[in-house]
Structure formats: structure tokens, C-alpha cells
Scaffold this motif. Sequence first.
Motif, PDB file in Angstrom:
ATOM      1  N   PHE A 169       0.834  -1.202   0.000  1.00 32.26           N
ATOM      2  CA  PHE A 169       0.000   0.000   0.000  1.00 32.26           C
ATOM      3  C   PHE A 169       0.871   1.256   0.000  1.00 32.26           C
ATOM      4  CE2 PHE A 169      -3.661  -2.389   2.205  1.00 32.26           C
ATOM      5  CZ  PHE A 169      -4.154  -2.774   0.961  1.00 32.26           C
ATOM      6  N   LEU A 170       1.958   1.232   0.773  1.00 29.14           N
ATOM      7  CA  LEU A 170       2.846   2.386   0.833  1.00 29.14           C
ATOM      8  C   LEU A 170       3.494   2.644  -0.519  1.00 29.14           C
ATOM      9  CD1 LEU A 170       4.362   4.560   2.448  1.00 29.14           C
ATOM     10  CD2 LEU A 170       6.044   2.809   3.045  1.00 29.14           C
ATOM     11  N   VAL A 171       3.980   1.590  -1.150  1.00 26.85           N
ATOM     12  CA  VAL A 171       4.647   1.754  -2.436  1.00 26.85           C
ATOM     13  C   VAL A 171       3.667   2.186  -3.518  1.00 26.85           C
ATOM     14  CG1 VAL A 171       5.957   0.549  -4.235  1.00 26.85           C
ATOM     15  CG2 VAL A 171       6.420   0.070  -1.815  1.00 26.85           C
ATOM     16  N   ILE A 172       2.540   1.489  -3.600  1.00 28.99           N
ATOM     17  CA  ILE A 172       1.549   1.816  -4.634  1.00 28.99           C
ATOM     18  C   ILE A 172       0.999   3.217  -4.429  1.00 28.99           C
ATOM     19  CG2 ILE A 172      -0.704   1.174  -5.568  1.00 28.99           C
ATOM     20  CD1 ILE A 172      -0.031  -1.736  -4.883  1.00 28.99           C
ATOM     21  N   GLY A 173       0.718   3.570  -3.170  1.00 31.23           N
ATOM     22  CA  GLY A 173       0.196   4.896  -2.900  1.00 31.23           C
ATOM     23  C   GLY A 173       1.176   5.992  -3.272  1.00 31.23           C
ATOM     24  N   TYR A 174       2.445   5.793  -2.961  1.00 35.17           N
ATOM     25  CA  TYR A 174       3.454   6.811  -3.281  1.00 35.17           C
ATOM     26  C   TYR A 174       3.608   6.979  -4.794  1.00 35.17           C
ATOM     27  CZ  TYR A 174       7.837   9.414  -3.128  1.00 35.17           C
ATOM     28  OH  TYR A 174       8.804  10.374  -3.289  1.00 35.17           O
ATOM     29  N   LEU A 175       3.567   5.864  -5.523  1.00 36.41           N
ATOM     30  CA  LEU A 175       3.749   5.941  -6.972  1.00 36.41           C
ATOM     31  C   LEU A 175       2.509   6.486  -7.692  1.00 36.41           C
ATOM     32  CD1 LEU A 175       5.603   2.560  -7.629  1.00 36.41           C
ATOM     33  CD2 LEU A 175       6.601   4.854  -7.474  1.00 36.41           C
ATOM     34  N   SER A 176       1.340   6.306  -7.113  1.00 36.32           N
ATOM     35  CA  SER A 176       0.106   6.719  -7.787  1.00 36.32           C
ATOM     36  C   SER A 176      -0.359   8.120  -7.399  1.00 36.32           C
ATOM     37  CB  SER A 176      -1.013   5.721  -7.476  1.00 36.32           C
ATOM     38  OG  SER A 176      -1.251   5.637  -6.076  1.00 36.32           O
ATOM     39  N   ILE A 177       0.396   8.820  -6.540  1.00 35.82           N
ATOM     40  CA  ILE A 177       0.001  10.176  -6.137  1.00 35.82           C
ATOM     41  C   ILE A 177      -0.157  11.111  -7.337  1.00 35.82           C
ATOM     42  CG2 ILE A 177       0.856  12.269  -4.991  1.00 35.82           C
ATOM     43  CD1 ILE A 177       1.828  10.531  -2.726  1.00 35.82           C
ATOM     44  N   PRO A 178       0.798  11.168  -8.283  1.00 35.15           N
ATOM     45  CA  PRO A 178       0.626  12.100  -9.409  1.00 35.15           C
ATOM     46  C   PRO A 178      -0.639  11.838 -10.219  1.00 35.15           C
ATOM     47  CG  PRO A 178       2.891  11.327  -9.296  1.00 35.15           C
ATOM     48  CD  PRO A 178       2.109  10.490  -8.336  1.00 35.15           C
ATOM     49  N   MET A 179      -1.012  10.581 -10.367  1.00 37.97           N
ATOM     50  CA  MET A 179      -2.194  10.265 -11.162  1.00 37.97           C
ATOM     51  C   MET A 179      -3.476  10.684 -10.444  1.00 37.97           C
ATOM     52  SD  MET A 179      -3.489   6.555 -12.586  1.00 37.97           S
ATOM     53  CE  MET A 179      -3.680   5.910 -10.928  1.00 37.97           C
ATOM     54  N   PHE A 180      -3.595  10.312  -9.158  1.00 43.37           N
ATOM     55  CA  PHE A 180      -4.828  10.620  -8.432  1.00 43.37           C
ATOM     56  C   PHE A 180      -4.947  12.102  -8.096  1.00 43.37           C
ATOM     57  CE2 PHE A 180      -4.507   6.036  -7.436  1.00 43.37           C
ATOM     58  CZ  PHE A 180      -5.762   5.638  -7.888  1.00 43.37           C
ATOM     59  N   SER A 181      -3.814  12.790  -7.984  1.00 46.31           N
ATOM     60  CA  SER A 181      -3.880  14.217  -7.670  1.00 46.31           C
ATOM     61  C   SER A 181      -4.497  15.026  -8.804  1.00 46.31           C
ATOM     62  CB  SER A 181      -2.480  14.751  -7.358  1.00 46.31           C
ATOM     63  OG  SER A 181      -1.641  14.643  -8.492  1.00 46.31           O
ATOM     64  N   ARG A 182      -4.488  14.474 -10.004  1.00 48.41           N
ATOM     65  CA  ARG A 182      -5.060  15.191 -11.138  1.00 48.41           C
ATOM     66  C   ARG A 182      -6.587  15.184 -11.117  1.00 48.41           C
ATOM     67  NH1 ARG A 182      -1.383  16.761 -14.677  1.00 48.41           N
ATOM     68  NH2 ARG A 182       0.704  15.821 -14.606  1.00 48.41           N
ATOM     69  N   LEU A 183      -7.167  14.445 -10.200  1.00 46.96           N
ATOM     70  CA  LEU A 183      -8.634  14.466 -10.094  1.00 46.96           C
ATOM     71  C   LEU A 183      -9.150  15.854  -9.746  1.00 46.96           C
ATOM     72  CD1 LEU A 183      -9.278  11.099  -8.199  1.00 46.96           C
ATOM     73  CD2 LEU A 183      -9.714  11.574 -10.602  1.00 46.96           C
ATOM     74  N   VAL A 184      -8.327  16.640  -9.026  1.00 41.45           N
ATOM     75  CA  VAL A 184      -8.786  17.972  -8.622  1.00 41.45           C
ATOM     76  C   VAL A 184      -8.819  18.942  -9.793  1.00 41.45           C
ATOM     77  CG1 VAL A 184      -7.936  17.631  -6.283  1.00 41.45           C
ATOM     78  CG2 VAL A 184      -6.445  18.698  -7.974  1.00 41.45           C
ATOM     79  N   THR A 185      -8.229  18.568 -10.924  1.00 38.38           N
ATOM     80  CA  THR A 185      -8.253  19.447 -12.092  1.00 38.38           C
ATOM     81  C   THR A 185      -9.511  19.266 -12.925  1.00 38.38           C
ATOM     82  OG1 THR A 185      -7.051  17.829 -13.449  1.00 38.38           O
ATOM     83  CG2 THR A 185      -5.735  19.390 -12.187  1.00 38.38           C
ATOM     84  N   ILE A 186     -10.343  18.304 -12.563  1.00 41.27           N
ATOM     85  CA  ILE A 186     -11.591  18.099 -13.295  1.00 41.27           C
ATOM     86  C   ILE A 186     -12.502  19.305 -13.092  1.00 41.27           C
ATOM     87  CG2 ILE A 186     -13.624  16.615 -13.542  1.00 41.27           C
ATOM     88  CD1 ILE A 186     -11.972  14.302 -12.541  1.00 41.27           C
TER      89      ILE A 186
END
Length: 325
Positions: A197-214
Motif C-alpha cells: 500500500f505504501l509503495v503503490i500509494g506513493y507511486l500513484s500520487i501524481p495520477m490521483f492528484s489530477r482528479l482535482v483538475t476536473i
Amino acid sequence: MMMLGLWLSFIGTDPLGGVERFTFGLFELKSGIPLLPMLIGVFALPEVANVIIRNEKGKKLAALVGERLSRVEFRRCLPTICRSTAIGAGVGMVPGLGQIVAAMMGYSAAKNASKHPETFGEGEIEGVAAAEAANNAVNGPTMVPLLTLGIPGDNVTAILLGAFVAQGLRPGPELFEQQGATVFAILVAMVIANLLFLVIGYLSIPMFSRLVTIKTSILIPVVIMFAFAGTYVFRSDINDLMILVAFGIFGIIAKAARFDVMPMVMGFILGPSMEYAFGQTVAMSQGNPLGFFFTDRIGALCVLLSTPIIGYLLWKRLYSSPVAA
């Protein structure tokens, strides 16, 4: 707000006597107010209304896309994470509470301990860390009552209990003797899962953070659609949608009046457990619950320890309030 939450938890049928209470003759309220429509109503819909009214938040969040947690921010959140982890672990070992109670208790504890509680609810990173740390800390300890006593700690472990039984495992005191290797394999798998979870979460931050640009014009209808769809799928009852709307309106009014709905939700969740425990106490004391607390050693010890703590917290709250100042 806490007393209001307790009263709402009493709506429905008395679990001890089978008598209807506060249903006002409505058949839909005989089984009480469902938790999920209430949570979505008081938390999700007011935030949707706030985004519609004040669109600046989306612009502020869009500027933070791609940023990662800095070391300074992590050090600032570390005490909050440790506190919420301890809270979540304690809640997880108590059957019937689960992630919702732990997240709310962790968030409330962080807000009360913060020197700037007014920033909570506005994107304060300590609030996010508090709720998520407490929520994640529940998962492991819920296995304690499940594996040792066969009692699921929450809805997730209740499903897991069914999976264990389907695989021939019988959770209980004898499980460690008969299936010790399997139990330790499960525990090791949970440790590995948390590391992943720690590794996947750290690597996927850039992708999920783009949700706020919707765009808000796209995001708001989607959120509302999922809120109503999730509420209806919960029990496939059209009345749950009416409850969702009612609590959504209440949440909007409460937020506008600066009332915190967190104590109300906590009172609503813990109300049935408190009522059942109080009913057991009355039955054991033969109608004299107050005398039972002082004649029983454990009850007297609990009263002796809790009274000065509660008194100090009330004194501190009153002393530090603007009115007292």
C-alpha cells in the motif's frame, strides 16, 4: 450535537423491549435511520454545496497537483499519525466499531489537540493524516477478536469470517492450535499488503492528484450521481434517498451555522451499543444502575478514573473558551 445524534439512534424499535420509539407512525422508521444515507447526507452534500457556492477551493487545489509530501510536513504530522494509529488500534480490537468510528475519533482528537483547529475542514494536512492513519490502523487489530474469539470486528471482517468458514477454518481459541501455520501466513500477508500500500500509494500520487483538475461542472454531477446511487444500492430502498436529502439539507444548515456534525455522527453510531450495555447494567443491578456502579469493583474503578479526567477536560475547555477569557 452529540445529544441529537443519540436521540436519532433511538429512533426505531427498542432492541430490548421491542417497542417503537420516535417513529411518528411512519413504517419506514421502524428499523431506524440507516447509517450510510446519513453519512453521505451530512458529509458529502454540504461539501458539494460549498464547492458550488465557493469555487475558489478547486482553483487552490489545482495549483497543488503533482506535489508530494515534504519532510517538513511529514515531521509535523508524525505526532498526529502516532496518536491516530493508537486510536485506530484500540478501536479495531473492540468488536462492532470499525473504520468509521476510528477515523472520526482520530480526526476529532487531532482537531482538539491542534493549535489552529479553524484550519480543519479547509484542507488541513493533519486532518487528512489523522483520519487516514486511524482508518488504516483498524484493519490489523480487527483480526484479534476474529481469530481468537470468532467475533468479527466490523463488516469487512464479518465477510472474512464467512470466507474462513468456507475454507474450513473455524476462528476461535482452537484455531491457533489446529491451523497455526495458516494463521501466521495470514498475518505475514497483512504486513506485506501494508508495505505494498505504501509503495503503490506513493507511486500513484501524481495520477490521483489530477482528479482535482476536473471541471466543477463535470465533477459535481458525477459526485451527486454516485451519492444517490450508492445510497440506493445500500438497501435498494427509495426511502433512503429521502433520508439522504433530509440529512443533506440539515448538514448544509449546520455547516452554515458552524455546528460540527462529527459529534452527532459519533453519538448516532455509538448510541445503540451504549443503550444495549446500559440495558445489561440495569438488568444486572436489578433496577439500580447507579448503585451498581459504586458497589461493583470494576464499575467503581471506572467512575473513579474517569471523573477527574472528564472534569479536567471540561475545566480546560471552559477556561480556554473566549467566554471565560
